[in-house]
Write a protein that holds these residues in place. Structure first.
Motif, PDB file in Angstrom:
ATOM      1  N   VAL A  56       0.874  -1.174   0.000  1.00  0.00           N
ATOM      2  CA  VAL A  56       0.000   0.000   0.000  1.00  0.00           C
ATOM      3  C   VAL A  56       0.906   1.217   0.000  1.00  0.00           C
ATOM      4  O   VAL A  56       1.800   1.324   0.845  1.00  0.00           O
ATOM      5  CB  VAL A  56      -0.921   0.026   1.238  1.00  0.00           C
ATOM      6  N   GLN A  57       0.718   2.121  -0.963  1.00  0.00           N
ATOM      7  CA  GLN A  57       1.502   3.351  -1.001  1.00  0.00           C
ATOM      8  C   GLN A  57       0.769   4.446  -0.222  1.00  0.00           C
ATOM      9  O   GLN A  57      -0.438   4.616  -0.373  1.00  0.00           O
ATOM     10  CB  GLN A  57       1.730   3.805  -2.438  1.00  0.00           C
ATOM     11  N   ALA A  58       1.508   5.173   0.590  1.00  0.00           N
ATOM     12  CA  ALA A  58       0.896   6.156   1.479  1.00  0.00           C
ATOM     13  C   ALA A  58       0.229   7.300   0.733  1.00  0.00           C
ATOM     14  O   ALA A  58      -0.629   7.989   1.295  1.00  0.00           O
ATOM     15  CB  ALA A  58       1.936   6.698   2.453  1.00  0.00           C
ATOM     16  N   ASP A  59       0.605   7.527  -0.536  1.00  0.00           N
ATOM     17  CA  ASP A  59       0.000   8.636  -1.282  1.00  0.00           C
ATOM     18  C   ASP A  59      -1.200   8.209  -2.118  1.00  0.00           C
ATOM     19  O   ASP A  59      -1.777   9.019  -2.848  1.00  0.00           O
ATOM     20  CB  ASP A  59       1.042   9.297  -2.183  1.00  0.00           C
ATOM     21  N   ASP A  60      -1.617   6.948  -2.012  1.00  0.00           N
ATOM     22  CA  ASP A  60      -2.745   6.438  -2.796  1.00  0.00           C
ATOM     23  C   ASP A  60      -4.063   6.831  -2.127  1.00  0.00           C
ATOM     24  O   ASP A  60      -4.407   6.318  -1.061  1.00  0.00           O
ATOM     25  CB  ASP A  60      -2.641   4.920  -2.927  1.00  0.00           C
ATOM     26  N   GLU A  61      -4.807   7.707  -2.763  1.00  0.00           N
ATOM     27  CA  GLU A  61      -6.063   8.195  -2.198  1.00  0.00           C
ATOM     28  C   GLU A  61      -7.271   7.375  -2.656  1.00  0.00           C
ATOM     29  O   GLU A  61      -8.401   7.706  -2.319  1.00  0.00           O
ATOM     30  CB  GLU A  61      -6.267   9.660  -2.585  1.00  0.00           C
ATOM     31  N   ASN A  62      -7.036   6.311  -3.407  1.00  0.00           N
ATOM     32  CA  ASN A  62      -8.153   5.531  -3.961  1.00  0.00           C
ATOM     33  C   ASN A  62      -8.271   4.140  -3.357  1.00  0.00           C
ATOM     34  O   ASN A  62      -8.917   3.265  -3.942  1.00  0.00           O
ATOM     35  CB  ASN A  62      -7.983   5.422  -5.481  1.00  0.00           C
ATOM     36  N   LEU A  63      -7.647   3.921  -2.214  1.00  0.00           N
ATOM     37  CA  LEU A  63      -7.749   2.618  -1.558  1.00  0.00           C
ATOM     38  C   LEU A  63      -9.123   2.456  -0.923  1.00  0.00           C
ATOM     39  O   LEU A  63      -9.644   3.381  -0.300  1.00  0.00           O
ATOM     40  CB  LEU A  63      -6.673   2.487  -0.475  1.00  0.00           C
TER      41      LEU A  63
END
Length: 574
Positions: A564-571
């Motif tokens: 999980v990437q911390a900048d991913d706003e679509n999780l």
């Protein structure tokens, strides 16, 4: 109490009842830092005197604290120019503002990636909030070597119910290691890896020391029992992780259920997403499909949910927690939080009250310096992952997990060697330079095809260095030798020997390969019968004092590694 006789070390008593504490933090134009000005809300800022600055302490150093009569920063010091300049329309200067934002961003990195802990106001009020534990993790010779300059912080979320009443069940339970994250920050501070360790993972729990009490180890148990069970403290979890992973840990932070509630409320809520409607009676989470902003009890319910998402169980709860922490990082780094003194005050107050740390960082100045040291980590270079695991096939271990090899060893090697999971330019060279030095080794021979879980193994320590048998047991169990266990110590010897009964040469050869020992280490013994276990007697040649022989740092992550990437706003929780 007469305001002229207030004890300035008691911050709570220093605030007038009608003034928001956050309004008394002013920007020091020389340092770019906020500091407390008890006169800011009542005396014109232009008349507020400025005291001499105290140099910022280096990470790990003991800070000088100011008190009544001190010439350095005391709780009553004024803030000449900061807030006043803004009120008068004066120019504070862009470089100063950038320094202030970088400072608060550094706090955000620590507070939120840890999922629970950090503080930045170096004053008595917050110092008194912090609890600490003096852990005992053994001699440096018995521990993994540290990658120079890199930093590893063990973050433990305990499910303790002490003081929480019946709301969460198991009233009064001392708590176990319910949620555990190993937070690795690279030497060059360009990236971070946050590795979740499942609570249901079956591992050896080594002997550990808590105060004057020595607690016996357990050959095989759930990872979460490394805390709380038999009176184990965070130092026991620390030791368990080091033995399992070969990764050197520098500090720990621990929080309970209340931390999620108070921190999420302090930042004004955290945005999360559900890919479907969720109704979990166990966590009390009811959430419709789509994005939501949660805080308090609802935030806690979100990170505790597991039965209503995925396949149920801890492995499906971990991505929810990673989504939540990633979103909180973004929220704290947003201008909405960084430019709000009230939110920053509330966040620091909540974080320090929620936090228990090791005694080496039990001061807010040290925590602030730690946060500053991490401030350059870009959100896009923070990667969350989970230890690679498989379902246990052992009798009586339904629902439990075991390490998936060689994937787990590969991931541990990357973290121990300071190799990033994100593509950061120049990081390959940095990780190579930071990796623990390793003696040249030859490629180990392929292990014979044997049913590892059917092989009974007793490991004896003849290295002369304590803890080596436990390390070998951990390594063997990670490679499928689930019946491996420690035996009594042996007389120190130069070379390792694997003694085996007639007819079990293939098992001995497989053991040698698993431990990185030469084929010649396997020797048939007439003293062992067909029903006896194989006996591994470790010599001084075993790992040169640090476990199995060192190998090159892996350059690629295991295939299909959960991330999980911390900048991913679509999780979204599935």
């Amino acid at each position: 109490m007469n305001s002229g006789h207030r004890n300035r070390n008691n911050l709570a008593d220093s605030f007038p009842q009608d003034i928001d504490p956050a309004d008394q933090w002013v920007l020091d134009p020389e340092t770019g830092e906020f500091r407390l000005d008890l006169t800011a809300a009542t005396v014109p800022a232009a008349r507020t005197p400025m005291s001499p600055r105290t140099p910022r302490t280096a990470p790990g150093a003991t800070p000088e604290r100011s008190g009544p009569g001190d010439g350095g920063r005391s709780l009553g010091d004024g803030g000449h120019g900061g807030r006043a300049a803004r009120r008068r329309g004066g120019k504070a200067g862009k470089p100063r503002r950038r320094r202030a934002l970088k400072w608060t961003a550094g706090v955000a990195a620590l507070v939120l990636v840890a999922g629970c802990g950090g503080a930045y106001y170096a004053y008595q009020h917050f110092n008194k909030n912090i609890s600490s534990v003096e852990v005992q993790v053994g001699n440096d010779a018995d521990r993994p070597k540290a990658a120079e300059g890199a930093m590893n912080i063990l973050v433990i979320g305990t499910d303790s119910r002490v003081g929480l009443g019946r709301e969460y069940g198991d009233e009064g339970s001392p708590g176990h290691a319910d949620t555990t994250l190993l937070f690795h920050v690279s030497k060059d501070r360009s990236n971070a890896t946050v590795m979740s360790i499942p609570r249901d993972l079956m591992v050896p729990i080594p002997e550990c020391q808590t105060g004057t009490k020595k607690i016996a180890g357990t050959a095989r148990a759930m990872f979460n029992e490394s805390l709380g069970q038999e009176g184990r403290d965070p130092g026991c979890t620390w030791t368990t992780v080091e033995k399992m992973t070969g990764i050197h840990i520098d500090h720990f932070m621990m929080v309970n259920f209340e931390a999620v509630k108070t921190l999420s409320t302090a930042v004004g809520g955290v945005e999360v997403c559900a890919a479907k409607d969720i109704n979990d009676p166990d966590s009390h989470l009811k959430m419709s499909k789509g994005k939501h902003v949660v805080q308090g009890d609802e935030a806690l319910a979100f990170v505790r949910t597991r039965h209503a998402v995925g396949y149920g169980g801890d492995l499906t709860r971990i991505p929810l927690q990673q989504q939540f922490i990633s979103s909180m990082i973004r929220k704290i780094k947003s201008s909405d939080t960084l430019t709000s003194p009230t939110k920053l005050w509330n966040l620091a107050d909540a974080a320090t009250k929620a936090l228990t740390v090791d005694s080496k960082i039990n001061d807010v100045n040290k925590l602030k310096d730690l946060a500053l040291d991490l401030s350059s980590v870009n959100t896009k270079n923070i990667t969350f992952t989970t230890v690679p695991v498989l379902d246990s096939t052992e009798k009586g271990e339904s629902g439990r997990l075991v390490l998936k090899e060689p994937d787990a060893k590969q991931l541990f090697g990357m973290i121990a060697g300071d190799k990033s999971l994100t593509d950061v330019p120049g990081q390959a060279d940095a990780s190579a330079a930071a990796a623990p030095s390793a003696a040249p080794t030859t490629e180990a021979p392929a292990a014979p095809q044997v049913d590892a879980k059917s092989v009974r193994v007793t490991v004896r320590n003849g290295t002369g260095t304590t803890g080596q048998a436990a390390k070998a047991v951990t390594a063997l169990q990670g490679k499928g030798f689930t019946q491996a266990g420690p035996g009594s110590n042996a007389e120190p010897s130069a070379a390792s020997v694997i003694s085996y009964p007639a007819g079990k040469a293939d098992q001995a050869a497989a053991l040698a390969a698993a431990l990185g020992l030469p084929d010649t280490a396997a020797q048939q013994s007439s003293k062992l019968g067909a029903k006896d276990a194989l006996v591994v007697t470790l010599g001084k040649d075993y790992g040169a004092g640090g476990g199995a022989p060192a190998a090159a740092v892996p350059t690629e992550a295991p295939k299909d590694l959960q991330r999980v990437q911390a900048d991913d706003e679509n999780l979204c929780a599935k």
